[in-house]
Write an enzyme that holds these catalytic residues in place. Structure first.
Site, short mmCIF file in Angstrom:
data_model
loop_
_atom_site.label_atom_id
_atom_site.label_comp_id
_atom_site.label_asym_id
_atom_site.label_seq_id
_atom_site.Cartn_x
_atom_site.Cartn_y
_atom_site.Cartn_z
N GLU A 1 1.87 -4.85 13.76
CA GLU A 1 2.99 -5.87 13.55
C GLU A 1 3.91 -5.89 15.02
OE1 GLU A 1 2.97 -7.77 11.21
OE2 GLU A 1 1.76 -6.65 9.66
N CYS B 1 8.15 -2.90 4.16
CA CYS B 1 7.75 -2.52 5.28
C CYS B 1 8.24 -3.49 6.44
CB CYS B 1 5.97 -2.96 5.26
SG CYS B 1 5.04 -1.96 4.43
N HIS C 1 -0.17 -1.83 9.73
CA HIS C 1 -0.66 -2.00 8.42
C HIS C 1 -2.27 -1.53 8.37
CE1 HIS C 1 2.55 -4.64 6.60
NE2 HIS C 1 2.53 -3.77 5.67
#
Length: 205
Positions: free
Chosen positions: A81, A145, A164
């Site tokens: 991410e 998250c 992730h």
């Protein structure tokens, strides 16, 4: 390295095992080498717990880099991410709580980017012959998250990352995920060392 429990169905949803926590525990066994101190912690799927835990983690550990790891039932690759988002938190957590403001930090920037170029990390790991596919995302999902990542990026001035992982066996084992996390984190640390002294724009304008 911090860990996020399964964010899609609580606490582990349809999956009997939390792949992210199992992978992080395997990573702890592997270690990152003699010169790198790895601290592992499990973070509850609760907005208020994140608000209280993360500042103390950053203050007590004084980390060079914090890497959060979570499992996504939608992921088929290990996903890096790039950024965390401040607004759009409308889903209830494991305590049936949701921020009234629907944001992580009132008055904060809408998005904070990691100082780490996730595309560069992705390319390096994918070309290393590790056997685990890595991809990059710019949307961590507007739940715990994303919330955790945004706060960590804010506290660490961008010196944070979020990874992730897919559920175990879909398609990777815990050992494969741990090897991938190890390779990813080492690449991140190398990039940070290489870019030391360079200025980064953390906040989207």
């Amino acid at each position: 390295t911090d860990n996020r429990k399964n964010e899609h169905l609580s606490p582990f949803g349809e999956h009997a095992v939390n792949a992210s926590w199992v992978a992080v525990q395997e990573l702890e066994k592997l270690g990152l080498g003699h010169e790198i101190n790895l601290h592992v912690a499990e973070v509850p799927v609760e907005y208020q717990a994140v608000q209280s835990l993360l500042p103390s983690l950053w203050k007590q550990q004084l980390p060079q880099l914090v890497v959060h790891v979570g499992v996504s039932g939608m992921a088929t690759t290990v996903t890096l991410e790039q950024c965390g988002h401040n607004q759009g938190y409308m889903r209830l957590d494991n305590c049936s709580f949701c921020p009234e403001s629907r944001c992580c930090m009132e008055g904060g920037p809408d998005c904070i980017q990691s100082v780490i170029d996730m595309d560069a990390v992705c390319k390096r790991v994918n070309s290393s012959g590790l056997g685990v596919s890595v991809s990059v995302s710019k949307d961590a999902g507007r739940y715990l998250c994303d919330y955790t990542y945004y706060m960590s990026l804010f506290l660490g001035e961008g010196r944070s990352a979020f990874v992730h992982v897919p559920p175990l066996g879909k398609p990777y084992s815990a050992e494969q995920l741990a090897q991938a996390l190890r390779a990813i984190i080492l690449e991140m640390l190398e990039l940070m060392e290489h870019n030391k002294g360079k200025k980064h724009c953390l906040h989207d304008q």
